[in-house]
Design a protein around this motif. Structure first.
Motif, PDB file in Angstrom:
ATOM      1  N   ASP A  18      53.310 -53.606   0.098  1.00  0.00           N
ATOM      2  CA  ASP A  18      53.405 -53.944   1.525  1.00  0.00           C
ATOM      3  C   ASP A  18      52.143 -53.522   2.279  1.00  0.00           C
ATOM      4  OD1 ASP A  18      55.924 -54.899   0.990  1.00  0.00           O
ATOM      5  OD2 ASP A  18      56.972 -53.108   1.727  1.00  0.00           O
TER       6      ASP A  18
ATOM      7  N   GLU B  64      54.853 -53.042 -11.638  1.00  0.00           N
ATOM      8  CA  GLU B  64      56.219 -53.366 -11.234  1.00  0.00           C
ATOM      9  C   GLU B  64      57.210 -53.179 -12.378  1.00  0.00           C
ATOM     10  OE1 GLU B  64      56.146 -57.298  -9.701  1.00  0.00           O
ATOM     11  OE2 GLU B  64      54.964 -56.778  -7.923  1.00  0.00           O
TER      12      GLU B  64
ATOM     13  N   GLN C 232      56.646 -50.751  -4.127  1.00  0.00           N
ATOM     14  CA  GLN C 232      56.926 -51.625  -2.989  1.00  0.00           C
ATOM     15  C   GLN C 232      56.101 -51.237  -1.764  1.00  0.00           C
ATOM     16  OE1 GLN C 232      58.946 -54.428  -3.083  1.00  0.00           O
ATOM     17  NE2 GLN C 232      57.889 -54.757  -1.130  1.00  0.00           N
TER      18      GLN C 232
END
Length: 217
Positions: free
Chosen positions: A107, A122, A103
């Protein structure tokens, strides 16, 4: 037979005049030599100044990376195999650390309009990854965001009762796109690009220095 009247006086005047003229010529020559020497010194000073300015500019460019055209960032979790075994985590499944890193990297890439060219997973969690950034980039902002990622991983590690750190290698382009020839060719072919090799070298240097650090090359 004697010379005409006034001969010696005129001769004396001519001699004095010639000596004065010779002195004037000598003074002019000395001035010319002095001017030439000053011009040579001026040229030398200019060349020396240009030389040192070039060195300073190169050092600033190397150390600060204030504005670059392309940047490759290689991130890897330190001692992740040992951490996984100690925690009893199942390999190839996301855990708190690899899931958080997935994550955070996503970002980061979104914020800097970057491209994740290797490693982001993921489904199984991200242990290592490589990011490509292009355009005008701020060294301070990038370093600040990378340090934030490192701190977050450390925090997650402490919450899980382990010491989790990251090593990060950063290198400037040019980036060489490399496509794998098969499902297991990424790690082998990825480092054939110049910037990728430098980022990998920076990462290994960070590892040799004990990990938990960012190295720029």
């Amino acid at each position: 037979m004697f010379p005409p009247r006034g001969f010696f006086s005129n001769l004396f005047v001519y001699i004095i005049f010639d000596m004065t003229k010779i002195k004037q010529i000598q003074e002019i020559e000395k001035k010319r030599e002095l001017i030439t020497a000053l011009r040579i010194l001026e040229t030398l000073f200019i060349l020396i100044a240009i030389f040192f300015m070039t060195i300073i500019h190169r050092e600033e460019k190397t150390l600060t990376l204030e504005t670059v055209e392309e940047l490759i960032i290689f991130i890897d979790i330190d001692n992740f195999k040992e951490i996984s075994e100690a925690q009893g985590w199942v390999p190839y499944k996301p855990n708190d650390i690899t899931g958080t890193l997935t994550q955070l990297v996503t970002d980061f890439a979104r914020k800097h309009t970057g491209e994740i060219i290797y490693g982001l997973d993921e489904i199984r969690g991200t242990e290592e990854c490589m990011i490509r950034l292009t355009g005008a980039l701020s060294h301070e902002e990038i370093q600040k965001d990378l340090e934030y990622i490192m701190n977050e991983i450390q925090k997650i590690g402490l919450e899980n009762g382990c010491e989790a750190t990251l090593s990060i290698g950063v290198a400037r382009g040019p980036y060489t796109p490399v496509k794998p020839t098969g499902p297991y060719q990424w790690s082998k072919r990825l480092f054939k690009g110049q910037a990728q090799r430098l980022a990998h070298k920076a990462l290994k240097k960070a590892k040799r220095q004990g990990g938990n650090r960012i190295v720029f090359l």
